[in-house]
Design a protein around this motif. Structure first.
Motif, PDB file in Angstrom:
ATOM      1  N   THR A 205       0.960   3.818  -3.168  1.00 26.67           N
ATOM      2  CA  THR A 205       0.503   5.199  -2.985  1.00 26.67           C
ATOM      3  C   THR A 205       1.597   6.221  -3.284  1.00 26.67           C
ATOM      4  OG1 THR A 205       0.941   5.032  -0.610  1.00 26.67           O
ATOM      5  CG2 THR A 205      -1.324   4.695  -1.337  1.00 26.67           C
TER       6      THR A 205
ATOM      7  N   SER B 208      -9.370  -3.399  -4.369  1.00 23.62           N
ATOM      8  CA  SER B 208      -9.390  -2.262  -5.295  1.00 23.62           C
ATOM      9  C   SER B 208      -8.075  -2.150  -6.076  1.00 23.62           C
ATOM     10  CB  SER B 208      -9.690  -0.970  -4.544  1.00 23.62           C
ATOM     11  OG  SER B 208      -8.609  -0.592  -3.736  1.00 23.62           O
ATOM     12  N   ALA B 209      -6.961  -2.495  -5.454  1.00 22.46           N
ATOM     13  CA  ALA B 209      -5.675  -2.434  -6.153  1.00 22.46           C
ATOM     14  C   ALA B 209      -5.596  -3.503  -7.238  1.00 22.46           C
ATOM     15  CB  ALA B 209      -4.524  -2.595  -5.166  1.00 22.46           C
TER      16      ALA B 209
ATOM     17  N   LEU C 172      -7.443   2.534  -1.206  1.00 22.15           N
ATOM     18  CA  LEU C 172      -6.542   1.500  -1.705  1.00 22.15           C
ATOM     19  C   LEU C 172      -6.545   0.315  -0.752  1.00 22.15           C
ATOM     20  CD1 LEU C 172      -4.589   1.023  -4.042  1.00 22.15           C
ATOM     21  CD2 LEU C 172      -2.773   1.881  -2.604  1.00 22.15           C
TER      22      LEU C 172
ATOM     23  N   LYS D 125       0.832  -1.193   0.000  1.00 21.00           N
ATOM     24  CA  LYS D 125       0.000   0.000   0.000  1.00 21.00           C
ATOM     25  C   LYS D 125       0.871   1.249   0.000  1.00 21.00           C
ATOM     26  CE  LYS D 125      -3.969   1.997   2.326  1.00 21.00           C
ATOM     27  NZ  LYS D 125      -4.979   1.809   3.341  1.00 21.00           N
TER      28      LYS D 125
ATOM     29  N   LEU E 164       1.227   6.850  -7.115  1.00 15.54           N
ATOM     30  CA  LEU E 164      -0.080   7.211  -7.668  1.00 15.54           C
ATOM     31  C   LEU E 164      -0.205   8.711  -7.898  1.00 15.54           C
ATOM     32  CD1 LEU E 164      -2.606   5.037  -5.656  1.00 15.54           C
ATOM     33  CD2 LEU E 164      -1.848   4.750  -7.986  1.00 15.54           C
TER      34      LEU E 164
ATOM     35  N   LEU F 153      -4.864   4.356  -9.618  1.00 16.45           N
ATOM     36  CA  LEU F 153      -3.998   3.248 -10.016  1.00 16.45           C
ATOM     37  C   LEU F 153      -4.345   2.760 -11.418  1.00 16.45           C
ATOM     38  CD1 LEU F 153      -1.724   1.351  -9.258  1.00 16.45           C
ATOM     39  CD2 LEU F 153      -3.396  -0.116  -8.128  1.00 16.45           C
TER      40      LEU F 153
ATOM     41  N   ASN G  51      -9.872   1.260  -7.652  1.00 14.04           N
ATOM     42  CA  ASN G  51      -9.078   2.462  -7.446  1.00 14.04           C
ATOM     43  C   ASN G  51      -8.810   3.180  -8.770  1.00 14.04           C
ATOM     44  OD1 ASN G  51      -6.258   3.849  -7.118  1.00 14.04           O
ATOM     45  ND2 ASN G  51      -7.159   3.669  -5.078  1.00 14.04           N
TER      46      ASN G  51
END
Length: 173
Positions: free
Chosen positions: A7, A41-42, A37, A3, A10, A77, A74
């Motif tokens: 991030t 979702s990723a 995230l 994560k 992103l 991403l 997301n």
């Protein structure tokens, strides 16, 4: 770990929300779940972004944002992964898609003499379009499945490693 790593790379959500082309999604783009995230979702965003990277159209980012909103994954991403097919990588990616399409259709690949005229473009599209589109679709599906699976696997491995580290720290302390 994944994560924080993801991030860091992103795009900023505020920048994407103000993007002139993405404003057409209206209030749907403001849904907080599209910016959160997590593992689901990723992985879904990787699938959407990698799929859209193989689409031979100039509006891939817009398609990726729409796909991410539709799949509720997301958005940043998915939009960022579209840039896998950037102006430097597009020629080899789409040539590989063309060769894949030729192999699947059983057509021999033809050498193409490049001219920058409308007549040349129309004649090339007649012969190249079907292998290119089929190859792009097949490679898009394979990339999406592979991206989804690898993201889920890496996220799971990172989570298990963190659990083991916490367990070790608790037993020592």
């Amino acid at each position: 770990m994944p994560k924080r790593l993801i991030t860091r790379w992103l795009p900023d959500p505020a920048t994407l929300k103000q993007h002139k082309h993405l404003r057409l999604f209206g209030p749907r783009l403001l849904d907080a779940n599209l910016w959160h995230l997590n593992r689901r979702s990723a992985a879904g965003a990787c699938a959407v972004g990698l799929f859209m990277a193989w689409i031979p159209l100039p509006c891939q980012m817009l398609l990726a944002a729409g796909g991410a909103i539709f799949c509720r994954v997301n958005v940043p991403l998915a939009v960022a992964l579209v840039w896998l097919s950037n102006p430097l990588t597009m020629p080899p990616l789409f040539y590989g898609a063309y060769l894949t399409g030729c192999a699947l259709l059983g057509h021999p690949s033809e050498p193409i003499a490049i001219e920058f005229t409308w007549a040349w473009l129309a004649s090339v599209l007649e012969t190249v379009a079907s292998p290119l589109l089929l190859g792009s679709l097949v490679l898009a599906l394979l990339s999406a499945i592979l991206g989804y699976t690898l993201t889920r696997l890496c996220w799971r491995l990172s989570t298990v490693r963190q659990w083991h580290m916490r367990r070790t720290l608790r037993s020592v302390g």
